[in-house]
Write an enzyme that holds these catalytic residues in place. Structure first.
Site, PDB file in Angstrom:
ATOM      1  N   LEU A 287       0.863  -1.175   0.000  1.00 51.32           N
ATOM      2  CA  LEU A 287       0.000   0.000   0.000  1.00 51.32           C
ATOM      3  C   LEU A 287       0.900   1.226   0.000  1.00 51.32           C
ATOM      4  O   LEU A 287       2.003   1.196   0.555  1.00 51.32           O
ATOM      5  CB  LEU A 287      -0.906   0.024   1.240  1.00 51.32           C
ATOM      6  N   ASP A 288       0.420   2.315  -0.592  1.00 52.78           N
ATOM      7  CA  ASP A 288       1.164   3.566  -0.539  1.00 52.78           C
ATOM      8  C   ASP A 288       1.387   3.980   0.912  1.00 52.78           C
ATOM      9  O   ASP A 288       0.614   3.603   1.808  1.00 52.78           O
ATOM     10  CB  ASP A 288       0.405   4.684  -1.252  1.00 52.78           C
ATOM     11  N   LYS A 289       2.403   4.787   1.133  1.00 50.53           N
ATOM     12  CA  LYS A 289       2.732   5.257   2.477  1.00 50.53           C
ATOM     13  C   LYS A 289       1.514   5.848   3.182  1.00 50.53           C
ATOM     14  O   LYS A 289       1.251   5.553   4.355  1.00 50.53           O
ATOM     15  CB  LYS A 289       3.844   6.312   2.401  1.00 50.53           C
TER      16      LYS A 289
END
Length: 278
Positions: free
Chosen positions: A80-82
């Site tokens: 997942l993105d940050k």
């Protein structure tokens, strides 16, 4: 004489994590926003993998798989993105890693997200079928590309709640391209709240409810995107497993304020995910 290459050993760091499920083969967590999944060139510590190393060492025992260990990504089956919160699975052995990764590769997993977007989305449900690739001029961005560099990408969305000027949208991914939801929703004119990389705006508490005592405080300083549901087959037992992760407090509060001050319509959708509170 060249110095030895830097070590890829993962340091255990005491970072709180919310564990949804764990056995000897895998661990499922509700990743908090602002947490990078694995070490990278600019972030050698403070990641989910560092947190899991601590968790195994001091709580449950076990290790992550060695697949990807040479590039500091042990056990990472998907990412997942940050700034994206929500449900993630990591593998504890190489066999578990390969079997789980294969399910993502051939699209046997179920991935559903909730996102809060600018605008009142029309139509209420649709399939966005637009190829995605690297942005031609901005290094960190992706874009719709109708050329040989564009990869097939499909996003199914359903409006769950409609507010004045905003919409809460459930998204189902048929492909898993980088930034797929963010690019697709922005391209059709409904960027994610807080996603300034793709035309979204950060909001304060007062933007949704000026009567709140902390009206001037920032409410969403990240993209309003949450991985709400993940389904897959257990890598050993084969049984179907489905996990839902409640929203983190910032996004949950945004939805609660919009319901209080701007709610226009609650829409039903088959199989919808709407797990709001923690």
């Amino acid at each position: 004489t060249l110095p030895p290459p830097p070590s890829n050993a993962i340091a255990a760091e005491r970072i709180p994590i919310e564990v949804l499920f764990e056995d000897e083969h895998l661990i499922v967590v509700n990743k908090q926003p602002d947490l990078i999944v694995h070490p990278a060139r600019s972030h050698k510590s403070g990641t989910l993998i560092n947190a899991l190393a601590w968790h195994f060492l001091h709580n449950s025992g076990g290790t992550l798989s060695t697949v990807g260990e040479d590039i500091a990504r042990p056990g990472v089956v998907h990412r997942l993105d940050k700034h994206t919160s929500g449900v993630m699975v990591c593998a504890k052995s190489d066999v578990d890693d390969w079997r789980l990764a294969r399910q993502f590769e051939v699209r046997r997993t179920e991935k559903r997200y909730l996102c809060l977007v600018h605008g009142e989305v029309e139509p209420e449900a649709d399939v966005i079928d637009l190829p995605l690739g690297k942005h031609p001029t901005v290094k960190e961005k992706y874009a719709v590309r109708h050329d040989e560099l564009g990869k097939p990408s499909q996003t199914v969305y359903r409006v769950r709640e409609l507010y004045e000027g905003y919409s809460l949208v459930e998204v189902e991914l048929r492909t898993g391209r980088t930034h797929q939801i963010r690019v697709h929703m922005s391209h059709i004119g409904y960027p994610l709240v807080g996603d300034d990389l793709y035309a979204g705006r950060h909001v304060t508490v007062g933007d949704f409810d000026p009567s709140q005592p902390d009206a001037a405080a920032p409410l969403l300083t990240r993209q309003a995107l949450h991985a709400a549901r993940l389904g897959f087959e257990h890598p050993v037992g084969g049984q179907r497993m489905v996990f839902e992760a409640p929203m983190w407090p910032d996004l949950a509060r945004a939805v609660e304020l919009l319901r209080k001050t701007r709610l226009k319509q609650v829409l039903a959708a088959p199989g919808a995910v709407l797990n709001i509170g923690k």
